[in-house]
Design an enzyme around this catalytic site. Structure first.
Site, mmCIF file in Angstrom:
data_model
loop_
_atom_site.group_PDB
_atom_site.id
_atom_site.type_symbol
_atom_site.label_atom_id
_atom_site.label_comp_id
_atom_site.label_asym_id
_atom_site.label_seq_id
_atom_site.Cartn_x
_atom_site.Cartn_y
_atom_site.Cartn_z
ATOM 1 N N GLU A 36 0.820 -1.202 0.000
ATOM 2 C CA GLU A 36 0.000 0.000 0.000
ATOM 3 C C GLU A 36 0.868 1.272 0.000
ATOM 4 O OE1 GLU A 36 -2.893 0.119 3.209
ATOM 5 O OE2 GLU A 36 -4.484 0.641 1.814
ATOM 6 N N HIS A 62 6.745 -26.846 -1.839
ATOM 7 C CA HIS A 62 6.075 -27.910 -2.597
ATOM 8 C C HIS A 62 4.960 -27.336 -3.463
ATOM 9 C CE1 HIS A 62 8.204 -31.138 -0.400
ATOM 10 N NE2 HIS A 62 8.319 -30.153 0.491
ATOM 11 N N LYS A 110 -13.721 1.569 -3.814
ATOM 12 C CA LYS A 110 -14.722 2.051 -2.854
ATOM 13 C C LYS A 110 -15.781 2.885 -3.580
ATOM 14 C CE LYS A 110 -11.894 2.477 1.315
ATOM 15 N NZ LYS A 110 -11.346 3.438 2.263
HETATM 16 O O1 PA5 Z 1 -3.064 1.865 5.894
HETATM 17 C C1 PA5 Z 1 -4.139 2.383 5.708
HETATM 18 O O2 PA5 Z 1 -4.322 3.596 5.886
HETATM 19 C C2 PA5 Z 1 -5.348 1.564 5.306
HETATM 20 O O3 PA5 Z 1 -4.997 0.243 5.097
HETATM 21 C C3 PA5 Z 1 -6.417 1.643 6.368
HETATM 22 O O4 PA5 Z 1 -5.896 1.171 7.578
HETATM 23 C C4 PA5 Z 1 -7.648 0.818 5.985
HETATM 24 O O5 PA5 Z 1 -8.138 1.234 4.744
HETATM 25 C C5 PA5 Z 1 -8.752 0.952 7.036
HETATM 26 O O6 PA5 Z 1 -9.110 2.278 7.224
HETATM 27 P P1 PA5 Z 1 -10.029 2.734 8.434
HETATM 28 O O7 PA5 Z 1 -9.254 2.533 9.698
HETATM 29 O O8 PA5 Z 1 -10.299 4.158 8.191
HETATM 30 O O9 PA5 Z 1 -11.254 1.878 8.428
#
Ligand code: PA5
Length: 440
Positions: free
Chosen positions: A295, A316, A430
């Site tokens: 990410e 494996h 989203k």
């Molecule tokens: O690293 C990040 O910012 C994301 O992976 C968020 O943690 C994830 O999208 C969840 O977001 P939220 O805590 O707002 O539900």
């Protein structure tokens, strides 16, 4: 120069060994890249090169707020004493860190008393999964922590509505509130308002820490403490790692070296990094690492694709591809140094199973042999290999590891020229999903 080792407070620290990255990357190139980027590394070391509103994780000491730690421990103690089940609702950075540590320190490995049972929810939208969570909770003493930085995220938001209804139907609204914790942005967020209106225990999701860098805040620490982990040891490990990385020279800094080498390899076409380990208890740690790097770096048409293998099982399956498939893989091994508990292989007697050559050896030598053989075979097969060696699996070393990779990701994203703290691409699915669901 092919390893970096530095003795810290406990006498031992994480060690990066990169001799098996040669000849795919050369020592001279590593030195040149470090020299070229020294100013960048110095700025990062000072906590610059990013806006302060995303660097709340950088100074570990600022996370060690005594009243907050005490509040976390008191709540966790109450839940451990009275709860059979603890439902951790969250997704992405909101649950991955705690789950990584809790699974690594699971009672079956660590001897920590196995109560309450930790159930993860709000990290998928599967009907059967949610029904199973609710079914398992029936007739049990249930506690909940809903974690969300931005409570607009559908998965934790809607699953919390389902779980909240279950809690209120089971215990009545008043008692349910005493069993629910909410960890969210305390800046007037909708989760904060809901928690205040209902009377939940509120914990802060620091505004200046992004989800995937939040493991060492209340986000990760409350669930870990509920699972019986020593969160102060974890913070001590992170603090010591911070100290080590802060004081090391660039060319001896394991996080800088890790970031430099993987970026040099990316430029040569090694676009996939496998975090491989020989301990099933590290599977969720590897998932945390995948989220952190995937990410943080996968944007602007670049980035290394992070993935994981759990050995020896995956030798494996994917082992064949890694050995002889398309050559674009680099592999980082996460290995554990501490001697494993004694488990001798019994004498053969009349077993006639063909394994007599192993009798009376320690079982641990098998895993070590598998590691030695795998790194050699993969390296010889065209895969540059790194080894991140950890002295042991404990809260302290998990703290070191969390901080090590967060820091390395900060450096690596900067070398790559991306912002390691945003995730604009996540919005695309989203938006489409909300359209389909008719969100106003
Ligand atoms: O690293 C990040 O910012 C994301 O992976 C968020 O943690 C994830 O999208 C969840 O977001 P939220 O805590 O707002 O539900």
């Amino acid at each position: 120069m092919n390893t970096y080792n530095n003795s810290g407070r406990s006498g031992k620290n994480i060690r990066l060994d990169f001799k098996n990255a040669f000849p795919y990357v050369g020592e001279k190139e590593i030195h040149a890249s470090i020299a070229e980027n020294t100013e960048l590394f110095q700025k990062i070391n000072q906590g610059q090169k990013a806006a302060t509103d995303v660097l709340g994780w950088f100074e570990v000491t600022s996370l060690m707020d005594e009243p907050l730690l005490a509040k976390i421990e008191t709540k966790a103690c109450q839940i451990r004493e009275n709860g059979d089940i603890f439902i951790l609702i969250g997704i992405g950075g909101s649950n991955q860190g705690a789950r990584a540590a809790i699974k690594a320190m699971h009672p079956e490995y660590s001897g920590i008393p196995d109560k309450p049972q930790i159930i993860y929810a709000g990290n998928n939208l599967a009907v059967d999964y949610l029904k199973s969570v609710l079914k398992q909770s029936q007739g049990k003493s249930v506690y909940v922590d809903v974690i969300a930085k931005n409570f607009a995220t559908l998965e934790p938001g809607i699953v919390f509505r389902m779980v909240r209804r279950f809690m209120e139907d089971t215990y009545g609204e008043k008692e349910a509130a005493t069993r629910i914790c909410a960890t969210g942005s305390l800046n007037g967020s909708s989760l904060e308002k809901l928690g205040q209106a209902k009377g939940y225990s509120l914990f802060p999701f620091p505004l200046e820490v992004g989800g995937r860098y939040s493991v060492l805040t209340a986000v990760g620490l409350l669930p870990m403490a509920v699972a019986g982990l020593d969160i102060r040891q974890m913070l001590a490990g992170a603090r010591d790692m911070k100290q080590l990385l802060k004081s090391a020279k660039c060319e001896e800094n394991p996080a800088v070296l890790y970031a430099v080498i993987r970026n040099l390899l990316l430029k040569k076409g090694y676009g996939v990094e496998i975090l491989s380990h020989f301990e099933p208890r590290l599977e969720y740690f590897a998932k945390w690492w995948i989220q952190l790097f995937g990410e943080s770096e996968g944007k602007n048409g670049t980035g290394i694709y992070p993935t994981t293998c759990s050995y020896t099982e995956d030798l494996h399956s994917l082992g064949q591809y890694i050995q002889q498939g398309k050559r674009f893989l680099l592999e980082s091994f996460l290995t554990i140094e501490e001697p494993q508990e004694a488990l001798p292989i019994p004498e053969a007697k009349k077993d006639q199973d063909g394994f007599d050559y192993l009798e009376l050896k320690e079982f641990a030598v098998l895993n070590e042999a598998a590691f030695q053989a795998t790194v050699k075979a993969h390296h010889d097969g065209g895969v540059p290999c790194l080894n991140i060696n950890v002295p042991g699996i404990s809260e302290y070393y998990l703290g070191q590891l969390f901080y090590f990779f967060e820091y390395a990701c900060f450096v690596s994203g900067n070398l790559l020229g991306v912002d390691p703290f945003d995730q604009p691409g996540v919005e695309n699915y989203k938006t489409k999903m909300f359209e389909i669901l008719g969100r106003p």
